[in-house]
Write an enzyme that holds these catalytic residues in place. Structure first.
Site, PDB file in Angstrom:
ATOM      1  N   TYR A   1      -8.152   4.279  -4.246  1.00 39.32           N
ATOM      2  CA  TYR A   1      -7.606   3.901  -2.937  1.00 39.32           C
ATOM      3  C   TYR A   1      -8.426   4.495  -1.786  1.00 39.32           C
ATOM      4  O   TYR A   1      -8.694   5.697  -1.757  1.00 39.32           O
ATOM      5  CB  TYR A   1      -6.157   4.372  -2.848  1.00 39.32           C
ATOM      6  CG  TYR A   1      -5.430   3.913  -1.617  1.00 39.32           C
ATOM      7  CD1 TYR A   1      -5.000   2.598  -1.502  1.00 39.32           C
ATOM      8  CD2 TYR A   1      -5.179   4.790  -0.566  1.00 39.32           C
ATOM      9  CE1 TYR A   1      -4.335   2.170  -0.363  1.00 39.32           C
ATOM     10  CE2 TYR A   1      -4.514   4.373   0.573  1.00 39.32           C
ATOM     11  CZ  TYR A   1      -4.092   3.052   0.665  1.00 39.32           C
ATOM     12  OH  TYR A   1      -3.434   2.632   1.797  1.00 39.32           O
TER      13      TYR A   1
ATOM     14  N   ASP B   1       0.831  -1.204   0.000  1.00 42.56           N
ATOM     15  CA  ASP B   1       0.000   0.000   0.000  1.00 42.56           C
ATOM     16  C   ASP B   1       0.865   1.253   0.000  1.00 42.56           C
ATOM     17  O   ASP B   1       1.871   1.330   0.711  1.00 42.56           O
ATOM     18  CB  ASP B   1      -0.916   0.018   1.229  1.00 42.56           C
ATOM     19  CG  ASP B   1      -2.137  -0.871   1.035  1.00 42.56           C
ATOM     20  OD1 ASP B   1      -2.244  -1.505  -0.031  1.00 42.56           O
ATOM     21  OD2 ASP B   1      -2.973  -0.932   1.949  1.00 42.56           O
TER      22      ASP B   1
END
Length: 711
Positions: free
Chosen positions: A305, A104
């Site tokens: 995201y 991430d």
């Protein structure tokens, strides 16, 4: 030679493999002649526990504190050790030239990868893949713009400093409080100030004393004119005297003013705003919203995201708007989206602002058109909200005429204010919005008769209790909810984003529910007796949101290369020593007010009853015992009479389901009811799965077997 790509989760690894045509599936990774892509399972490596430094620290003793290792150790997490061995072998493989970090894009994602690489002892060059969506196009584009991994060293140092500081402060404060007061008490730099936020609001409500006040209005030709005054009248007689002065007196229209105005759509969603709106509209909690959003992002690939704190987009995204709008044509907003497809967008629009985007831009739809039938009910609601906000942001402003009519009567001024919509603009997306017309019959200089006078009584209201949505917002902006000695502290809190981060706040709230520090009654969050005692027993510094904001400020400086991580950790060690000494020397007492007469089946001590988010459970009062048993919990099973959710009491064959309407049934009856309404057999395991689900049966492997149920 090959590149090794390290993703954070198997699903992202599959997306990368698909985008780069890495088709050979191996045990724990994918491979082709250029790339190997493998994955962590979240964290594969974590901080060692105290007993892993010294086995004598397994038992919690106040005299052993503070526990401050000279060097922090990390260990491989046991349950995911198999995958760690796979990743380790690939990192050390001579065929691997460079390593591409594809975890991430953020502080914690960087930590996931770097802890693994450090544990393995990696010496190979690093590159960084930084993406905000996991669509094929986004991944392919991002691989053309790989960054040197060294550019993210400071991000890693900040993440590591945060992790180590939380361990040092959290382990010691929690052990000190627990052993000092012989109770399961937990402290943390984020969770304790959050309890304080809730407590402060609760005290404001308890101490609030309502006050009565009065307003005066006149009715003229069916329109209500309000007395123009900044004063709040607490004396009704004053207004009654004005009314007496107005008897048998005509009024005169002093002015009729029209001002054309525009209103603009709300900002695009960041995570906190989205979580707050989901709770406001549907009473869906922050944790559930984040999980659903993660599914829309990873599984369906229809949103960008999730863990972002920005409400803006970068200017290089202007040319992607058309594809994203086309993707929304699958929704109920297709009629509003269609005209936007041919529209030209400019980087000068207010939604584009590079300075207000840090790691990730706002949450918006991707270019992937969703298969609406594949989305669960909750996913549909969430996706619709994101689409609605996105399309609104691209539409023209709402325009209206603000009309102000001023009336003078016996030396007193009264005002009528009306807004008349002339252009719907972005409000056309909302149901019930339409062009309005006001046929106001007034002109300057008109003599008018007063048909009615109205004195209305009002009462001031206390602040509202926090709910799961508004508490998130308060954590983001605690300076708006607490009194600070210095205004510069408010600025510090604002600049650092308050308590916790956009990625952690939902987990913190969930943790506070689970540890019985806070509870929710009818959507109102209150501090429990345990929570209040934690605040009384905790060092004052740990209850203030200012402390965590100051720490976060230093972490941001580390991230930017302007502060040394080592200095920060040393400061945390000093702070921890002070905290432990303060707890050791305290003469305060902790009182269990929820002690029962039920003996713990493991150690024989009396158990305490605690409320959880979904019911009640019994917990052993001995922190080292950790025995728990459910007393009652809400289920998704429905009452056959009133259709409300049933509450489960007990377990196994002795379990009983009860409803607020008075209905009750045994476990055997429930099993029989399920079987009679199902086309096939339903096992106890399947029943348990059904009871535990937070959402419908859309993604349940037993969907076909249970689809005819009406529970």
């Amino acid at each position: 030679m090959k590149y090794l790509i390290l993703a954070e989760k198997p699903s992202v690894a599959r997306d990368i493999a698909d985008a780069l045509q890495i088709n050979q599936k191996r045990n724990g990774y994918f491979e082709n002649n250029q790339y190997i892509v493998t994955w962590a399972l979240g964290h594969l490596v974590t901080n060692a526990t105290p007993e892993q430094y010294d086995k004598n620290l397994k038992e919690w003793r106040l005299e052993d504190l503070p526990i401050i290792p000279k060097y922090m150790k990390t260990v491989v997490i046991g349950k995911t050790s198999k995958q760690f061995k796979t990743v380790k072998a690939l990192i050390l493989d001579n065929k691997v030239k460079d390593i591409i970090i594809a975890t991430d894009a953020g502080r914690e994602g960087e930590l996931v990868a770097r802890l693994i690489l450090d544990k393995v002892g990696n010496k190979k060059p690093l590159r960084r893949l930084w993406i905000s969506s996991v669509t094929k196009k986004a991944i392919q584009q991002s691989f053309k713009n790989l960054k040197d991994g060294r550019q993210y060293n400071d991000l890693y140092y900040a993440a590591l400093a945060r992790s180590e500081a939380d361990w040092i402060v959290g382990i010691n404060a929690t052990r000190a409080l627990t052993t000092k007061y012989d109770a399961q008490l937990s402290l943390g730099r984020v969770q304790t100030p959050t309890i304080q936020l809730v407590n402060t609001r609760q005290q404001e409500i308890n101490q609030f004393k309502p006050q009565q006040y009065y307003t005066l209005s006149l009715t003229v030709k069916g329109f209500d004119f309000q007395l123009e005054s900044n004063q709040r009248y607490t004396n009704k007689e004053t207004l009654e005297q004005i009314v007496n002065n107005l008897k048998n007196v005509d009024g005169k229209i002093k002015s009729v003013a029209t001002k054309h105005k525009k209103s603009y759509p709300q900002s695009l969603y960041n995570l906190t705003d989205l979580q707050q709106d989901m709770y406001r509209r549907y009473k869906i909690g922050p944790k559930e919203t984040l999980n659903t959003l993660q599914s829309l992002y990873e599984r369906h690939k229809v949103v960008t995201y999730p863990r972002t704190d920005s409400n803006y987009l970068t200017t290089d995204m202007v040319d992607t708007m058309k594809e994203r709008i086309q993707a929304t044509m699958a929704t109920t907003y297709k009629d509003q989206a269609r005209p936007l497809i041919s529209k030209t967008f400019s980087s000068k629009m207010s939604i584009f602002n590079n300075q207000k985007v840090s790691d990730h831009h706002a949450i918006i739809p991707t270019e992937v058109r969703p298969v609406m039938s594949d989305l669960s009910n909750r996913e549909l609601k969430l996706y619709d909200m994101i689409v609605e906000r996105f399309l609104e942001a691209l539409m023209p402003p709402h325009e209206y005429d603000a009309i102000t009519v001023t009336l003078e009567v016996a030396g007193h001024t009264f005002v009528l204010k009306e807004n008349v919509t002339t252009v719907l603009g972005f409000k056309s997306i909302r149901q019930g919005e339409s062009i309005t017309e006001m046929q106001q019959p007034f002109s300057e200089g008109d003599e008018v008769k007063i048909s009615k006078t109205n004195i209305r009584e009002h009462e001031t209201t206390p602040p509202e209790y926090f709910n799961e949505g508004s508490l998130l917002k308060a954590m983001e902006n605690p300076q708006n909810f607490i009194q600070l000695k210095d205004k510069k502290y408010a600025q510090t809190l604002k600049q650092t984003g308050g308590i916790g981060t956009v990625a952690t706040r939902a987990d913190i709230i969930d943790k506070l529910f689970n540890m019985n520090a806070i509870e929710s009654r009818d959507g109102k969050i209150k501090v429990t007796s345990k929570g209040k005692q934690i605040l009384e027993l905790a060092p004052e510094e740990l209850t203030s949101p200012l402390l965590t904001a100051q720490w976060e400020e230093k972490l941001l400086l580390i991230e930017r290369g302007k502060y040394q991580a080592k200095t920060f950790i040393n400061e945390m060690k000093g702070f921890t020593k002070d905290v432990v000494n303060g707890i050791k020397n305290s003469d305060r007492k902790y009182k269990h007010d929820n002690l029962t007469t039920t003996e713990c089946p493991t150690c024989g001590k009396f158990m305490i009853k605690v409320k959880t988010k979904n019911g009640q459970m019994l917990v052993c009062q001995d922190p080292s015992c950790k025995t728990k048993k459910n007393v009652q919990r809400k289920t998704n099973a429905r009452c056959p009479n009133c259709k409300k959710k049933l509450t489960l009491f007990g377990k196994g064959k002795e379990a009983v389901y009860r409803c607020v309407c008075g209905h009750s049934e045994t476990q055997a009856h429930m099993d029989q009811r399920m079987k009679s309404k199902s086309s096939g057999k339903v096992s106890r395991k399947e029943m348990k799965k059904y009871m535990n689900k937070n959402e419908g049966l859309d993604n349940n492997p037993f969907k076909d077997a249970l689809k005819n149920l009406n529970l």
